[in-house]
Design an enzyme around this catalytic site. Structure first.
Site, PDB file in Angstrom:
ATOM      1  N   GLU A  50       0.869  -1.258  -0.052  1.00 25.96           N
ATOM      2  CA  GLU A  50      -0.164   0.068  -0.084  1.00 25.96           C
ATOM      3  C   GLU A  50       0.701   1.391  -0.091  1.00 25.96           C
ATOM      4  O   GLU A  50       1.912   1.304   0.646  1.00 25.96           O
ATOM      5  CB  GLU A  50      -0.788   0.028   1.266  1.00 25.96           C
ATOM      6  CG  GLU A  50      -1.801  -1.235   0.975  1.00 25.96           C
ATOM      7  CD  GLU A  50      -2.751  -1.221   2.508  1.00 25.96           C
ATOM      8  OE1 GLU A  50      -3.536  -0.002   2.418  1.00 25.96           O
ATOM      9  OE2 GLU A  50      -2.869  -2.160   3.195  1.00 25.96           O
ATOM     10  N   CYS A  64       3.388   8.704   1.168  1.00 21.01           N
ATOM     11  CA  CYS A  64       3.752   7.834   2.209  1.00 21.01           C
ATOM     12  C   CYS A  64       4.078   6.531   1.645  1.00 21.01           C
ATOM     13  O   CYS A  64       3.005   5.794   1.160  1.00 21.01           O
ATOM     14  CB  CYS A  64       2.372   7.857   3.095  1.00 21.01           C
ATOM     15  SG  CYS A  64       2.720   6.668   4.464  1.00 21.01           S
ATOM     16  N   CYS A  74       4.517  -6.043   8.255  1.00 19.84           N
ATOM     17  CA  CYS A  74       5.602  -5.570   9.279  1.00 19.84           C
ATOM     18  C   CYS A  74       5.512  -6.327  10.481  1.00 19.84           C
ATOM     19  O   CYS A  74       4.543  -6.884  10.872  1.00 19.84           O
ATOM     20  CB  CYS A  74       4.797  -4.063   9.695  1.00 19.84           C
ATOM     21  SG  CYS A  74       5.874  -3.249  10.944  1.00 19.84           S
ATOM     22  N   CYS A  89       2.674  -3.375  16.383  1.00 22.83           N
ATOM     23  CA  CYS A  89       2.694  -2.320  17.501  1.00 22.83           C
ATOM     24  C   CYS A  89       1.072  -2.518  17.931  1.00 22.83           C
ATOM     25  O   CYS A  89       0.130  -2.858  16.819  1.00 22.83           O
ATOM     26  CB  CYS A  89       2.833  -0.980  16.896  1.00 22.83           C
ATOM     27  SG  CYS A  89       4.559  -0.774  16.624  1.00 22.83           S
ATOM     28  N   CYS A 139      -1.714  -0.386  15.488  1.00 26.35           N
ATOM     29  CA  CYS A 139      -1.476  -0.344  14.253  1.00 26.35           C
ATOM     30  C   CYS A 139      -1.979  -1.335  13.447  1.00 26.35           C
ATOM     31  O   CYS A 139      -1.745  -2.705  13.528  1.00 26.35           O
ATOM     32  CB  CYS A 139      -0.068  -0.149  13.930  1.00 26.35           C
ATOM     33  SG  CYS A 139       0.422   0.066  12.221  1.00 26.35           S
ATOM     34  N   GLU A 165       8.810  -1.478   8.854  1.00 26.26           N
ATOM     35  CA  GLU A 165       9.937  -0.859   9.634  1.00 26.26           C
ATOM     36  C   GLU A 165      11.067  -0.565   8.892  1.00 26.26           C
ATOM     37  O   GLU A 165      12.143  -1.426   8.576  1.00 26.26           O
ATOM     38  CB  GLU A 165      10.246  -1.814  10.885  1.00 26.26           C
ATOM     39  CG  GLU A 165      11.386  -1.441  11.762  1.00 26.26           C
ATOM     40  CD  GLU A 165      11.390   0.111  12.159  1.00 26.26           C
ATOM     41  OE1 GLU A 165      12.365   0.821  11.569  1.00 26.26           O
ATOM     42  OE2 GLU A 165      10.685   0.599  12.784  1.00 26.26           O
ATOM     43  N   SER A 216      11.003   6.909   9.014  1.00 23.84           N
ATOM     44  CA  SER A 216      10.475   6.671  10.376  1.00 23.84           C
ATOM     45  C   SER A 216      10.970   5.191  10.833  1.00 23.84           C
ATOM     46  O   SER A 216      11.231   4.235  10.017  1.00 23.84           O
ATOM     47  CB  SER A 216       8.840   6.393  10.124  1.00 23.84           C
ATOM     48  OG  SER A 216       8.326   6.339  11.442  1.00 23.84           O
ATOM     49  N   SER A 228       9.308   6.763  16.412  1.00 25.77           N
ATOM     50  CA  SER A 228       7.848   6.714  17.134  1.00 25.77           C
ATOM     51  C   SER A 228       8.102   6.343  18.593  1.00 25.77           C
ATOM     52  O   SER A 228       8.475   5.229  18.831  1.00 25.77           O
ATOM     53  CB  SER A 228       7.091   5.758  16.209  1.00 25.77           C
ATOM     54  OG  SER A 228       6.829   5.997  14.928  1.00 25.77           O
ATOM     55  N   LEU A 229       7.971   7.367  19.486  1.00 24.74           N
ATOM     56  CA  LEU A 229       7.797   6.951  20.922  1.00 24.74           C
ATOM     57  C   LEU A 229       6.541   6.508  21.195  1.00 24.74           C
ATOM     58  O   LEU A 229       6.458   5.330  21.882  1.00 24.74           O
ATOM     59  CB  LEU A 229       8.203   8.209  21.675  1.00 24.74           C
ATOM     60  CG  LEU A 229       9.670   8.833  21.441  1.00 24.74           C
ATOM     61  CD1 LEU A 229       9.855  10.106  22.483  1.00 24.74           C
ATOM     62  CD2 LEU A 229      10.675   7.519  22.308  1.00 24.74           C
ATOM     63  N   HIS A 230       5.695   7.310  20.900  1.00 25.28           N
ATOM     64  CA  HIS A 230       4.220   6.798  21.443  1.00 25.28           C
ATOM     65  C   HIS A 230       3.955   6.354  23.066  1.00 25.28           C
ATOM     66  O   HIS A 230       3.065   6.168  23.397  1.00 25.28           O
ATOM     67  CB  HIS A 230       3.728   5.713  20.623  1.00 25.28           C
ATOM     68  CG  HIS A 230       3.893   5.780  19.050  1.00 25.28           C
ATOM     69  ND1 HIS A 230       3.675   7.069  18.697  1.00 25.28           N
ATOM     70  CD2 HIS A 230       4.201   4.883  18.188  1.00 25.28           C
ATOM     71  CE1 HIS A 230       3.830   6.926  17.276  1.00 25.28           C
ATOM     72  NE2 HIS A 230       4.101   5.659  17.070  1.00 25.28           N
ATOM     73  N   ASN A 233      -6.080   7.119  15.022  1.00 25.55           N
ATOM     74  CA  ASN A 233      -7.111   6.926  14.024  1.00 25.55           C
ATOM     75  C   ASN A 233      -7.497   5.570  14.059  1.00 25.55           C
ATOM     76  O   ASN A 233      -6.756   4.622  14.287  1.00 25.55           O
ATOM     77  CB  ASN A 233      -6.113   6.995  12.712  1.00 25.55           C
ATOM     78  CG  ASN A 233      -5.636   8.394  12.397  1.00 25.55           C
ATOM     79  OD1 ASN A 233      -6.338   9.494  12.464  1.00 25.55           O
ATOM     80  ND2 ASN A 233      -4.498   8.391  12.013  1.00 25.55           N
ATOM     81  N   CYS A 286      -2.739   7.316   9.246  1.00 28.26           N
ATOM     82  CA  CYS A 286      -1.344   6.920   9.960  1.00 28.26           C
ATOM     83  C   CYS A 286      -2.094   5.685  10.972  1.00 28.26           C
ATOM     84  O   CYS A 286      -2.845   5.831  11.603  1.00 28.26           O
ATOM     85  CB  CYS A 286      -0.976   7.993  10.667  1.00 28.26           C
ATOM     86  SG  CYS A 286       0.536   7.363  11.857  1.00 28.26           S
TER      87      CYS A 286
END
Length: 358
Positions: free
Chosen positions: A106, A119, A126, A130, A133, A174, A203, A226-228, A302, A345
């Protein structure tokens, strides 16, 4: 020690006669046409048709002799096939692209008045899993080659019929588990497609030693980490790989990256209602980043079907932002585009109906 970026073949797949032509430099393409018994000047023609005209096959390169085009066939360039395309009300476009081996990836085109951002995916699926996600819920198949990454940008450019100004490696996968191919794609997008490195963003969720490895290339692209989460416990809850890479070690490697490259890091932080969006979380995050050459991107969550996380209220989002600003942390809020097309995202995973589309 700085990694040599001058030789494209050191970063991408070793050259072979049947290797895709997309992703190769002018010098490599010139060598290729000469080996096919063609005059050297056809290398520049091939280069222009691939990167400027967006040629999908040698057969459509009308400046080449017809007999040679027929002899070479359709598959030499290495372009994907458009499998599915959707358009959100905000004009964001999501693409499912079928690769030569039949796998689907995608990519997303995000237009504004002055920019067209793509993007791109760096892997099929992946492996990071996470919790918030969609892509990670579908598992991992393989890394993408540099030409398969560049193809995504050309596909979006050709569909919009306008120049791509920015590329973000924030799609499926990743990127730092595929560093060599990502760096090769960066070089191609910069030198051949004509996109400035400072308009490229790579990223990562943060993998031990990988940010240090990327630093050796001394790219001018922006690194987005990406900390999150504002502490180790939260990160382990949201990002399984964080169990093997303590937050403090990650931040130390990020500081080293800034010292080596001279480039500011962006920290991505998805805000999940009642999980990591409190004023205390913001203050804790600020303590980690104080004195750091950085910028924080806050991303309101999202939604995806697989989990029950919620997006915080606007007041709670603004309070988080103001708390960081009060600690002199540079911060902005990024409201994702393409929500209605599942192109925002964290939402990239094709539905069954999209995969079955013709």
């Amino acid at each position: 020690m700085t990694v040599n970026l001058d030789t494209r073949s050191e970063l991408s797949t070793p050259h072979a006669e049947n290797a895709p032509l997309l992703g190769q430099s002018l010098a490599q393409l010139t060598d290729w046409v000469v080996r096919q018994g063609q005059p050297k000047y056809r290398g520049k023609q091939l280069y222009q048709w691939i990167y400027q005209q967006g040629a999908r096959s040698l057969a459509e390169i009308s400046v080449f002799p017809k007999a040679w085009r027929e002899e070479m066939g359709e598959g030499a360039i290495g372009r994907s096939t458009l499998h599915y395309r959707s358009v959100a009300p905000d004009e964001t476009r999501k693409y499912l692209l079928r690769l030569a081996d039949g796998l689907i990836i995608e990519t997303v085109g995000i237009p504004t008045e002055n920019r067209l951002t793509v993007c791109v995916s760096s892997q099929v699926g992946c492996p990071m899993a996470c919790d918030f996600c969609a892509t990670g819920k579908g598992g991992f198949t393989r890394n993408l080659q540099a030409y398969e990454i560049v193809d995504q940008v050309l596909t979006v450019r050709d569909d919009f019929q306008r120049r791509v100004s920015n590329v973000v490696f924030m799609g499926m996968g990743e990127p730092l588990l595929n560093t060599a191919q990502v760096v090769a794609a960066v070089k191609c997008l910069n030198e051949d497609v004509g996109i400035g490195q400072r308009s490229l963003v790579i990223s990562t969720v943060g993998l031990q030693g990988r940010i240090h490895q990327l630093a050796q290339y001394k790219l001018q692209a922006t690194l987005a980490v990406s900390l999150h989460a504002s502490n180790q416990r939260q990160r382990e809850q949201l990002i399984p790989s964080a169990q093997h890479y303590p937050l403090q070690q990650l931040l130390e490697e990020c500081r080293e990256y800034v010292e080596i490259t001279g480039r500011r890091i962006t920290f991505e932080y998805i805000l999940l209602a009642g999980v990591n969006d409190s004023k205390e979380n913001a203050a804790e995050l600020a303590r980690h980043l104080r004195g750091f050459q950085t910028h924080v991107n806050l991303i309101p969550y999202n939604p995806i079907a697989e989990v029950d996380y919620q997006r915080p209220t606007r007041d709670r989002i603004n309070t988080f932002k103001k708390t960081l600003e009060g600690e002199n942390i540079a911060v902005s809020i990024r409201y994702s585009r393409g929500l209605e097309a599942d192109a925002a995202c964290g939402q990239l995973r094709a539905s069954r109906s999209q995969l079955e589309a013709v």
